[in-house]
Each structure stands twice: as structure tokens, then as C-alpha cells.
Design a protein around this motif. Structure first.
Motif, mmCIF file in Angstrom:
data_model
loop_
_atom_site.group_PDB
_atom_site.id
_atom_site.type_symbol
_atom_site.label_atom_id
_atom_site.label_comp_id
_atom_site.label_asym_id
_atom_site.label_seq_id
_atom_site.Cartn_x
_atom_site.Cartn_y
_atom_site.Cartn_z
ATOM 1 N N PHE A 287 73.337 51.856 68.867
ATOM 2 C CA PHE A 287 73.896 52.999 68.136
ATOM 3 C C PHE A 287 73.677 52.798 66.537
ATOM 4 O O PHE A 287 74.054 51.660 66.068
ATOM 5 N N VAL A 288 73.392 53.926 65.847
ATOM 6 C CA VAL A 288 73.305 53.829 64.563
ATOM 7 C C VAL A 288 74.065 54.839 63.835
ATOM 8 O O VAL A 288 74.272 55.991 64.216
ATOM 9 N N ARG B 101 71.702 58.036 67.811
ATOM 10 C CA ARG B 101 72.483 58.498 66.519
ATOM 11 C C ARG B 101 73.766 58.801 66.819
ATOM 12 O O ARG B 101 73.953 59.844 67.595
ATOM 13 N N VAL B 102 74.735 58.430 65.752
ATOM 14 C CA VAL B 102 76.175 58.777 65.791
ATOM 15 C C VAL B 102 76.480 59.168 64.433
ATOM 16 O O VAL B 102 75.951 58.708 63.449
ATOM 17 N N ASP B 103 77.848 59.936 64.337
ATOM 18 C CA ASP B 103 78.248 60.243 63.077
ATOM 19 C C ASP B 103 79.681 59.833 62.802
ATOM 20 O O ASP B 103 80.249 60.007 63.654
ATOM 21 N N ALA B 104 79.924 59.288 61.564
ATOM 22 C CA ALA B 104 81.400 58.749 61.808
ATOM 23 C C ALA B 104 82.329 60.195 61.634
ATOM 24 O O ALA B 104 83.575 59.479 61.609
ATOM 25 N N HIS B 105 81.983 61.083 61.502
ATOM 26 C CA HIS B 105 82.894 62.345 61.495
ATOM 27 C C HIS B 105 82.891 62.865 62.922
ATOM 28 O O HIS B 105 83.017 64.297 63.084
ATOM 29 N N ALA C 118 63.526 71.676 73.258
ATOM 30 C CA ALA C 118 64.617 72.279 71.924
ATOM 31 C C ALA C 118 63.557 71.944 70.569
ATOM 32 O O ALA C 118 62.787 71.286 70.598
ATOM 33 N N GLU C 119 64.067 72.965 69.711
ATOM 34 C CA GLU C 119 63.260 72.801 68.412
ATOM 35 C C GLU C 119 63.895 71.376 67.726
ATOM 36 O O GLU C 119 63.175 70.907 66.811
ATOM 37 N N SER C 120 65.384 71.027 67.994
ATOM 38 C CA SER C 120 65.687 69.836 67.164
ATOM 39 C C SER C 120 66.663 69.598 68.238
ATOM 40 O O SER C 120 67.107 69.940 69.450
ATOM 41 N N ALA C 121 67.605 68.399 67.816
ATOM 42 C CA ALA C 121 68.449 67.886 68.688
ATOM 43 C C ALA C 121 69.793 67.450 67.874
ATOM 44 O O ALA C 121 69.381 66.651 66.945
ATOM 45 N N TYR C 122 71.072 67.857 68.203
ATOM 46 C CA TYR C 122 72.144 67.322 67.665
ATOM 47 C C TYR C 122 72.380 65.732 67.459
ATOM 48 O O TYR C 122 72.398 65.409 68.673
ATOM 49 N N LEU C 123 72.191 64.928 66.321
ATOM 50 C CA LEU C 123 72.427 63.500 66.395
ATOM 51 C C LEU C 123 71.161 63.089 67.460
ATOM 52 O O LEU C 123 70.305 62.876 66.522
#
Length: 355
Positions: free
Chosen positions: A16-17, A98-102, A165-170
Motif C-alpha cells: 500500500f502506498v 494506492r491509498v489516500d490519507a484523506h 474504464a478511462e481511469s481508476a480512483y486510487l
């Protein structure tokens, strides 16, 4: 020709980054939801630490001291793509989450994502970003995020069916493909995920959307931070249009079109009020006001029905135009002059020096 992404051996593990900058109020819970993920094989979390000024770095060190699965890397430049590349290069495992601190991962998120990657042989899979809020303002922003009216209807903001998909969230990504396409472009400070997924698709690999994957996202907490975020994001989208032209989706052009419509309506209104345009000409040209009038009615109607309280409805009527006009104005600036050194300052304290 579509290529199948490599499938690592069972139990090969995941990394996980997470880029981190001034996230003291959100980091601990974000880390907790990562460490609670159930995966076969070893797992690690790499926190790429920007120069925080709110105690985030100290908190990150305490968390790392308490759990050997957490590793820290320094990101003095603070840019997200730089942080992600630093973390990926230090990763020990063949799948990158990929993860987000928020944000907060739903239980079972990683196991489901890994199963989907294996099943469809995708290089990257993402799911739904479900925004939430702790205050009336933040909840209003979350409603806007979760609606096509707010962010234009990308698959990860709603209930689109599973598929390419065009893109991916995280994103949950195969490291071998990331390295093949060159990791994240460090010259792009916003929209780096969309550009990376464009290169992944151009290389022949699948980017996949799975609506069973869910991530809770906490939006900006104030109007000023929201506006700064959307100006920066729009500016970088304008830069991406300069670089990549019509490879950008048409939906990205709606906010700048709104800004042009508002500007035209204001200019015409001034000319009419001052008497520089009168009579038949004024009546005919008044059609220029129609798009703005319809937009205002639409915003008021949506705010009145989507908000769950009076305060949420009032904030929605402010939040939606802020998102649209800030993004659209930023887009036009980025398109005309380029993004240059534009950064998203919405995560910075006022005393934090820009990188």
C-alpha cells in the motif's frame, strides 16, 4: 490488441502506498483501515511524508514505531506523483494499492480488488469514491462529489456497471506494468492518475472499474480550501489538454464553457444596464443570459432536494458553483498559459512554504 497483465504467484503480497501531507486529523484512521485489510501473503504500507507542519510527521513516526508493516520515506518536494514513485520504488511486493490519507478503505476492498485483477487480467482496477462529511459544509461537498452534477459523472463517482474504464480512483495496480510504462509522470502535479492510466491503456493493458470496491473520501473542510483545490485541479486539466488534446474526455470542457457563459452574461448585462445596448438588439442578445439562468435554476433545484438539512442545502447552493467555476477558471488558465508551477495549496497551512 489487448494485453493480459501478469498475475503474481498466490500469496506474493501487496504494498500500500500513501502520500501524506498535513493529514493529522485523518491519517490514523486511514492507516487503520489499510492495516485491517485481509490479504493472502505479506502486506506493507509505505507512507511518503511531505513537509507537514501540523504534527502529521510525528504521528506517522509513532504509527510506524507501533507496527512493523509501516515504512516511511521522505518526500521533501511534497508533490503527489513524486511521493507515489518514491513509495513504489521502495515497495517489496508485486501489487501496488494506492491509498489516500484523506480516505478510508472499506472492509474486503483489497481482497476483492485482487480477485478482480486476477479474473480480468487488468493492470489497474478501481472502484467507487464515496464522499462523506463531518460538518454541514463537508457533507454538502460530499453530496456534490457523489452526484454527476458535481463532478461530471465519472464512473467512480456513481453506479456505473463493471467494465473497462478511462481511469481508476486510487487504483490497485500491477507493479510490473507500472514500471513498463514509466511510473507516474512527475511533471504533472494534478491529474497524474488519469495520465498514467492513459499510458497503461495505450500500452495495451486494461484499466477496470469494479463497483463492488468502495473507498470513503473526506472532502476539504472549508470553502477557501475547496476553491483552491479546484482551481489547481482545473489548471492541470487545462495543461493536460495542451499536452494531449482530444484524448481528454469531452466532459472536462463543461466547466470552462460555463465560465465563458457567465462572463458573456455579465458583460452583456453591464452593456444593457448602462444603456450601451438597447431596444431590439438588447432583446435579441438577451438569449445570452439563458444558459446562466437555467444553470442557476438547476443549482437551486438540486440543492433544495439533495440537501438533508437547511444548512446543507444552503452550502450546496454555494459549493456547486464554487466547484464548477473554480475548476473552469483554472482550466482556461492552464489551457492558455500552461500549469507551470501551479500547486494545490488546499493541504498547506498558511505558514507552510511552497515546494
Amino acid at each position: 490488441m489487448t494485453l493480459d497483465a501478469p498475475v503474481p504467484a498466490p500469496g506474493a503480497g501487496v504494498t500500500f502506498v500513501m502520500p501524506v501531507l498535513n493529514e493529522r486529523d485523518y491519517l490514523e484512521r486511514a492507516v487503520e483501515t489499510v492495516l485491517q485489510q485481509d490479504v493472502d501473503g505479506p502486506a506493507e504500507l509505505v507512507l511518503a511524508l511531505g513537509p507537514s507542519t501540523d504534527g502529521t510527521t510525528e504521528l506517522a513516526h509513532r504509527l510506524a514505531d507501533a507496527d512493523p508493516r509501516i515504512r516511511l520515506v521522505d518526500n521533501p518536494r511534497a508533490d503527489i506523483p513524486v511521493a507515489l514513485n518514491l513509495a513504489i520504488r521502495s515497495a517489496r511486493h508485486p501489487t501496488i494499492v494506492r491509498v489516500d490519507a484523506h480516505s478510508e478503505l472499506a472492509p474486503g476492498y483489497t481482497r476483492q480488488a485482487l480477485a478482480t485483477l486476477d479474473r480480468v487480467r487488468a493492470a489497474n482496477v478501481g472502484g467507487v469514491m464515496r464522499a462523506d462529511g463531518r460538518t454541514p459544509f463537508q457533507r454538502a461537498v460530499a453530496i456534490a462529489y457523489n452526484s454527476p452534477i458535481g463532478l461530471g459523472g465519472g464512473a467512480y463517482h456513481g453506479g456505473a456497471p463493471e467494465g473497462p474504464a478511462e481511469s481508476a480512483y486510487l487504483g490497485v495496480m500491477r507493479r510490473a506494468v507500472l514500471e513498463e510504462v514509466g511510473l507516474f509522470d512527475e511533471t504533472i502535479r494534478r491529474g497524474e492518475d488519469w495520465e498514467l492510466n492513459l499510458r497503461i491503456r495505450h500500452a495495451g493493458y486494461r484499466v477496470w472499474f469494479d463497483p463492488r470496491l468502495s473507498v470513503t473520501y473526506w472532502p476539504r473542510e472549508s470553502w477557501a480550501r475547496l476553491a483552491r483545490q479546484f482551481v489547481a485541479t482545473g489548471t492541470w486539466r487545462g495543461e493536460l489538454v495542451r499536452r494531449l488534446g482530444r484524448q481528454n474526455s469531452l466532459r472536462f470542457f463543461a466547466p470552462p464553457a460555463l465560465v465563458v457563459a457567465v462572463a458573456a452574461s455579465i458583460v452583456l448585462g453591464i452593456l444593457q444596464v448602462t444603456g450601451l445596448i438597447t431596444g431590439v438588439a438588447s432583446a435579441i442578445l438577451s438569449v445570452v443570459h439563458l444558459p446562466l439562468a437555467l444553470y442557476v435554476l438547476g443549482i437551486l433545484g438540486f440543492s433544495a432536494t439533495a440537501g438533508r438539512s437547511v444548512r446543507e442545502r444552503a452550502w450546496l447552493a454555494v459549493v456547486l458553483p464554487t466547484m464548477h467555476l473554480s475548476w473552469g477558471g483554472g482550466f482556461l488558465s492552464g489551457l492558455l498559459r500552461g500549469a507551470k508551477d501551479t500547486v494545490d495549496t488546499s493541504r498547506l497551512d498558511r505558514n507552510t512554504p511552497l515546494p
